[in-house]
Design an enzyme around this catalytic site. Structure first.
Site, PDB file in Angstrom:
ATOM      1  N   SER A 123       0.811  -1.228   0.000  1.00  0.00           N
ATOM      2  CA  SER A 123       0.000   0.000   0.000  1.00  0.00           C
ATOM      3  C   SER A 123       0.837   1.267   0.000  1.00  0.00           C
ATOM      4  O   SER A 123       1.896   1.340   0.639  1.00  0.00           O
ATOM      5  CB  SER A 123      -0.875  -0.008   1.263  1.00  0.00           C
ATOM      6  OG  SER A 123      -1.410   1.262   1.494  1.00  0.00           O
ATOM      7  N   GLU A 125       0.133   3.670   1.678  1.00  0.00           N
ATOM      8  CA  GLU A 125       0.147   4.112   3.075  1.00  0.00           C
ATOM      9  C   GLU A 125       1.543   3.890   3.687  1.00  0.00           C
ATOM     10  O   GLU A 125       1.906   4.533   4.666  1.00  0.00           O
ATOM     11  CB  GLU A 125      -0.938   3.337   3.843  1.00  0.00           C
ATOM     12  CG  GLU A 125      -1.170   3.732   5.291  1.00  0.00           C
ATOM     13  CD  GLU A 125      -1.841   5.079   5.515  1.00  0.00           C
ATOM     14  OE1 GLU A 125      -2.385   5.669   4.557  1.00  0.00           O
ATOM     15  OE2 GLU A 125      -1.801   5.552   6.662  1.00  0.00           O
ATOM     16  N   TYR A 147      -1.444   0.381  10.722  1.00  0.00           N
ATOM     17  CA  TYR A 147      -1.729  -0.293   9.448  1.00  0.00           C
ATOM     18  C   TYR A 147      -0.536  -0.147   8.495  1.00  0.00           C
ATOM     19  O   TYR A 147      -0.071  -1.119   7.897  1.00  0.00           O
ATOM     20  CB  TYR A 147      -2.996   0.306   8.819  1.00  0.00           C
ATOM     21  CG  TYR A 147      -3.216  -0.097   7.384  1.00  0.00           C
ATOM     22  CD1 TYR A 147      -3.805  -1.314   7.064  1.00  0.00           C
ATOM     23  CD2 TYR A 147      -2.829   0.743   6.329  1.00  0.00           C
ATOM     24  CE1 TYR A 147      -4.000  -1.691   5.732  1.00  0.00           C
ATOM     25  CE2 TYR A 147      -3.016   0.380   5.004  1.00  0.00           C
ATOM     26  CZ  TYR A 147      -3.603  -0.838   4.713  1.00  0.00           C
ATOM     27  OH  TYR A 147      -3.787  -1.207   3.393  1.00  0.00           O
TER      28      TYR A 147
HETATM   29  P1  NAP Z   1     -11.454  -4.687   2.018  1.00  0.00           P
HETATM   30  O1  NAP Z   1     -12.601  -4.338   1.141  1.00  0.00           O
HETATM   31  O2  NAP Z   1     -11.396  -4.175   3.407  1.00  0.00           O
HETATM   32  O3  NAP Z   1     -11.342  -6.288   2.051  1.00  0.00           O
HETATM   33  C1  NAP Z   1     -10.532  -6.952   2.978  1.00  0.00           C
HETATM   34  C2  NAP Z   1     -10.745  -8.457   2.851  1.00  0.00           C
HETATM   35  O4  NAP Z   1      -9.888  -9.132   3.791  1.00  0.00           O
HETATM   36  C3  NAP Z   1     -12.173  -8.921   3.152  1.00  0.00           C
HETATM   37  O5  NAP Z   1     -12.517  -9.937   2.219  1.00  0.00           O
HETATM   38  C4  NAP Z   1     -12.040  -9.522   4.546  1.00  0.00           C
HETATM   39  O6  NAP Z   1     -12.988 -10.525   4.835  1.00  0.00           O
HETATM   40  C5  NAP Z   1     -10.667 -10.158   4.444  1.00  0.00           C
HETATM   41  N1  NAP Z   1     -10.071 -10.490   5.743  1.00  0.00           N
HETATM   42  C6  NAP Z   1      -9.801  -9.648   6.756  1.00  0.00           C
HETATM   43  N2  NAP Z   1      -9.238 -10.323   7.774  1.00  0.00           N
HETATM   44  C7  NAP Z   1      -9.154 -11.634   7.397  1.00  0.00           C
HETATM   45  C8  NAP Z   1      -8.681 -12.823   8.013  1.00  0.00           C
HETATM   46  N3  NAP Z   1      -8.187 -12.819   9.251  1.00  0.00           N
HETATM   47  N4  NAP Z   1      -8.738 -14.005   7.326  1.00  0.00           N
HETATM   48  C9  NAP Z   1      -9.272 -14.028   6.088  1.00  0.00           C
HETATM   49  N5  NAP Z   1      -9.748 -12.929   5.454  1.00  0.00           N
HETATM   50  C10 NAP Z   1      -9.696 -11.744   6.101  1.00  0.00           C
HETATM   51  O7  NAP Z   1     -10.076  -4.250   1.310  1.00  0.00           O
HETATM   52  P2  NAP Z   1      -9.782  -3.851  -0.228  1.00  0.00           P
HETATM   53  O8  NAP Z   1     -10.017  -2.399  -0.396  1.00  0.00           O
HETATM   54  O9  NAP Z   1     -10.426  -4.825  -1.117  1.00  0.00           O
HETATM   55  O10 NAP Z   1      -8.202  -4.037  -0.270  1.00  0.00           O
HETATM   56  C11 NAP Z   1      -7.608  -5.298  -0.602  1.00  0.00           C
HETATM   57  C12 NAP Z   1      -6.180  -5.313  -0.097  1.00  0.00           C
HETATM   58  O11 NAP Z   1      -5.434  -4.277  -0.698  1.00  0.00           O
HETATM   59  C13 NAP Z   1      -6.033  -5.108   1.416  1.00  0.00           C
HETATM   60  O12 NAP Z   1      -4.915  -5.874   1.826  1.00  0.00           O
HETATM   61  C14 NAP Z   1      -5.699  -3.628   1.537  1.00  0.00           C
HETATM   62  O13 NAP Z   1      -4.982  -3.379   2.716  1.00  0.00           O
HETATM   63  C15 NAP Z   1      -4.846  -3.432   0.285  1.00  0.00           C
HETATM   64  N6  NAP Z   1      -4.852  -2.100  -0.293  1.00  0.00           N
HETATM   65  C16 NAP Z   1      -6.036  -1.487  -0.595  1.00  0.00           C
HETATM   66  C17 NAP Z   1      -6.009  -0.236  -1.216  1.00  0.00           C
HETATM   67  C18 NAP Z   1      -7.288   0.464  -1.574  1.00  0.00           C
HETATM   68  O14 NAP Z   1      -7.225   1.668  -1.837  1.00  0.00           O
HETATM   69  N7  NAP Z   1      -8.415  -0.232  -1.649  1.00  0.00           N
HETATM   70  C19 NAP Z   1      -4.775   0.376  -1.510  1.00  0.00           C
HETATM   71  C20 NAP Z   1      -3.604  -0.303  -1.211  1.00  0.00           C
HETATM   72  C21 NAP Z   1      -3.643  -1.542  -0.617  1.00  0.00           C
HETATM   73  P3  NAP Z   1     -14.416 -10.181   5.534  1.00  0.00           P
HETATM   74  O15 NAP Z   1     -15.346  -9.890   4.392  1.00  0.00           O
HETATM   75  O16 NAP Z   1     -14.697 -11.449   6.247  1.00  0.00           O
HETATM   76  O17 NAP Z   1     -14.205  -9.004   6.434  1.00  0.00           O
HETATM   77  O1  G4F Z   2     -10.550   6.837   2.622  1.00  0.00           O
HETATM   78  P1  G4F Z   2      -9.559   6.757   3.702  1.00  0.00           P
HETATM   79  O2  G4F Z   2     -10.004   6.194   5.002  1.00  0.00           O
HETATM   80  O3  G4F Z   2      -8.321   5.969   3.095  1.00  0.00           O
HETATM   81  P2  G4F Z   2      -6.769   5.873   3.524  1.00  0.00           P
HETATM   82  O4  G4F Z   2      -6.555   6.148   4.954  1.00  0.00           O
HETATM   83  O5  G4F Z   2      -5.985   6.681   2.544  1.00  0.00           O
HETATM   84  O6  G4F Z   2      -6.481   4.313   3.309  1.00  0.00           O
HETATM   85  C1  G4F Z   2      -6.921   3.636   2.151  1.00  0.00           C
HETATM   86  O7  G4F Z   2      -5.933   3.727   1.149  1.00  0.00           O
HETATM   87  C2  G4F Z   2      -4.698   3.064   1.472  1.00  0.00           C
HETATM   88  C3  G4F Z   2      -3.748   3.286   0.296  1.00  0.00           C
HETATM   89  O8  G4F Z   2      -3.018   4.474   0.492  1.00  0.00           O
HETATM   90  C4  G4F Z   2      -4.983   1.600   1.703  1.00  0.00           C
HETATM   91  F1  G4F Z   2      -3.830   0.926   1.935  1.00  0.00           F
HETATM   92  C5  G4F Z   2      -5.946   1.435   2.871  1.00  0.00           C
HETATM   93  O9  G4F Z   2      -6.252   0.054   3.040  1.00  0.00           O
HETATM   94  C6  G4F Z   2      -7.227   2.187   2.529  1.00  0.00           C
HETATM   95  O10 G4F Z   2      -7.831   1.532   1.436  1.00  0.00           O
HETATM   96  O11 G4F Z   2      -8.971   8.219   4.013  1.00  0.00           O
HETATM   97  C7  G4F Z   2      -8.424   9.040   3.003  1.00  0.00           C
HETATM   98  C8  G4F Z   2      -8.158  10.441   3.554  1.00  0.00           C
HETATM   99  C9  G4F Z   2      -7.384  10.459   4.875  1.00  0.00           C
HETATM  100  O12 G4F Z   2      -6.371  11.424   4.811  1.00  0.00           O
HETATM  101  C10 G4F Z   2      -8.411  10.884   5.907  1.00  0.00           C
HETATM  102  O13 G4F Z   2      -7.895  11.615   7.012  1.00  0.00           O
HETATM  103  O14 G4F Z   2      -9.416  11.060   3.835  1.00  0.00           O
HETATM  104  C11 G4F Z   2      -9.327  11.743   5.071  1.00  0.00           C
HETATM  105  N1  G4F Z   2     -10.670  11.878   5.647  1.00  0.00           N
HETATM  106  C12 G4F Z   2     -11.286  13.061   5.895  1.00  0.00           C
HETATM  107  N2  G4F Z   2     -12.477  12.845   6.469  1.00  0.00           N
HETATM  108  C13 G4F Z   2     -11.473  10.889   6.048  1.00  0.00           C
HETATM  109  C14 G4F Z   2     -12.620  11.494   6.563  1.00  0.00           C
HETATM  110  N3  G4F Z   2     -11.328   9.532   5.994  1.00  0.00           N
HETATM  111  C15 G4F Z   2     -12.362   8.776   6.465  1.00  0.00           C
HETATM  112  N4  G4F Z   2     -12.244   7.432   6.382  1.00  0.00           N
HETATM  113  N5  G4F Z   2     -13.503   9.334   7.009  1.00  0.00           N
HETATM  114  C16 G4F Z   2     -13.680  10.683   7.081  1.00  0.00           C
HETATM  115  O15 G4F Z   2     -14.700  11.165   7.577  1.00  0.00           O
END
Ligand code: NAP
Ligand code: G4F
Length: 318
Positions: A123, A125, A147
């Site tokens: 990520s 992050e 995280y």
């Molecule tokens: P998400 O919607 O939160 O999905 C997370 C998945 O992980 C869900 O299917 C959840 O299952 C499963 N999980 C959590 N704990 C588990 C465990 N102990 N054993 C088995 N399964 C488990 O996340 P996403 O947005 O699809 O992201 C996918 C991956 O990419 C994550 O690793 C996230 O950190 C990473 N990532 C995401 C972004 C982004 O912007 N979306 C960016 C960079 C990296 P349940 O349905 O049972 O909760």
């Molecule tokens: O949507 P966010 O919660 O995503 P964040 O923290 O960037 O993390 C996501 O992206 C990561 C990749 O860089 C992933 F690895 C991670 O798993 C996840 O998918 O927040 C985005 C931004 C932050 O700066 C936060 O402070 O939005 C700002 N924000 C402002 N108001 C808020 C809010 N975030 C959330 N969740 N809720 C608010 O009300």
């Protein structure tokens, strides 16, 4: 037939990746953890086409059995505790899932079949307090949340198993990617859902935290293609996947409210409750390596993404 495992298949990315792999003729096996109520909303439309297996990132033996049963060619490790604020509330559990869970997957592969190709969901992050902009594969990490720290561990253990055991293990450093299937607690979906609810007369205001935060937001459907491309290369490597643009939370609000003919300033209230103990102010990635070596580029622009999310929430509420 190509066979793949997706951990996290019930999540946003898991559902898009499952669709993508099915369209390429894969047999898709998903890891799901036991829960008292089923949580298959995002993969409901795929239920008859994917194979689901109970296993958990916290349970080493369940992972080994899962790998032995399926004997996949590719493993996509998407499962994690992925919501940044929760990682301050549950830092130890986040480390167990998001950091040590990666080692458990890699150990399973080392024991069962070292030819399995492995993708780790790293990520942006990890860049946290960014050391340069835009961020590349060589930018040093400075994570700002439990995280982010856990993801740095997951990244390096993937690199380490590649170097120690010659595994085909890749780490995709993905910047924020969103979609109508994004969880409602993440800021983009929180906004699109609120805009639709306000438009439909179901909600009066939207309380948010830091409106100045800048993110490089892309569309999840584009990003799962990059994951697959990484595992089709001759050699394993790490790649940044991003759009190369950044936008503020405020801008996201403006475009989302504009799309339904409302002025965001009348509805958005800043609430300190949503500020973080340590914020990541700016993320912007440089996807040049992914473009050059994978031939990957994003298809969906920022404005199109915002409008797609608002339209989907309007549709759901109608
Ligand atoms: P998400 O919607 O939160 O999905 C997370 C998945 O992980 C869900 O299917 C959840 O299952 C499963 N999980 C959590 N704990 C588990 C465990 N102990 N054993 C088995 N399964 C488990 O996340 P996403 O947005 O699809 O992201 C996918 C991956 O990419 C994550 O690793 C996230 O950190 C990473 N990532 C995401 C972004 C982004 O912007 N979306 C960016 C960079 C990296 P349940 O349905 O049972 O909760
Ligand atoms: O949507 P966010 O919660 O995503 P964040 O923290 O960037 O993390 C996501 O992206 C990561 C990749 O860089 C992933 F690895 C991670 O798993 C996840 O998918 O927040 C985005 C931004 C932050 O700066 C936060 O402070 O939005 C700002 N924000 C402002 N108001 C808020 C809010 N975030 C959330 N969740 N809720 C608010 O009300």
């Amino acid at each position: 037939m190509k066979r793949a495992i997706i951990t996290g298949i019930t999540g946003q990315d898991g559902s898009y990746l499952a669709e993508f792999l099915l369209s390429r003729g894969y047999e898709v096996h998903g890891m799901v953890r036991r829960s008292s109520t089923e949580n298959f909303e995002r993969i409901g439309h795929l239920r008859s086409r994917v194979h689901l297996h109970q296993a958990d990132l916290l349970d080493q033996l369940s992972i080994i059995e899962f790998l032995r049963d399926v004997r996949p060619r590719e493993v996509y490790n998407l499962a994690a505790q992925s919501f940044v604020p929760t990682s301050w509330v549950q830092p130890v559990l986040t480390g167990e899932f998001t950091a040590l869970g990666v080692t458990r997957m890699l150990e399973g592969i080392r024991l069962v079949d070292r030819k399995i190709r492995f993708y780790q969901a790293s990520s942006s992050e990890m860049f946290g307090r960014v050391q340069e902009t835009p961020q590349t594969e060589r930018t040093p990490f400075w994570p700002r949340s439990p995280y982010g720290v856990a993801k740095v561990y997951g990244h390096w253990i993937t690199v380490n198993y590649r170097e120690s055991y010659d595994l085909f293990a890749c780490s995709g450093i993905l910047f924020n990617h969103e979609s109508p299937r994004r969880g409602k607690e993440f800021v983009t979906r929180k906004i699109s859902h609120a805009v639709a609810s306000i438009k439909r007369g179901l909600q009066k205001e939207l309380r948010l935290g830091n409106l100045d935060a800048r993110r490089d937001w892309g569309y999840a459907g584009d990003y799962v293609r990059a994951m697959w491309l990484m595992l089709q290369q001759e050699k394993p490597d790490d790649f940044v996947v991003a759009t190369g643009e950044d936008h503020t939370v405020r801008e996201f609000c403006r475009i989302a409210f504009d799309h339904v003919g409302l002025d965001w300033r009348k509805f958005v209230k800043v609430d300190r409750k949503f500020f973080r103990p340590a914020e990541v102010n700016l993320l912007r990635g440089n996807p040049a390596k992914a473009r050059r070596k994978l031939g990957w580029k994003r298809e969906v622009t920022f404005e199109k993404l915002v409008r797609m999310m608002v339209d989907a929430d309007l549709e759901r509420l109608s």
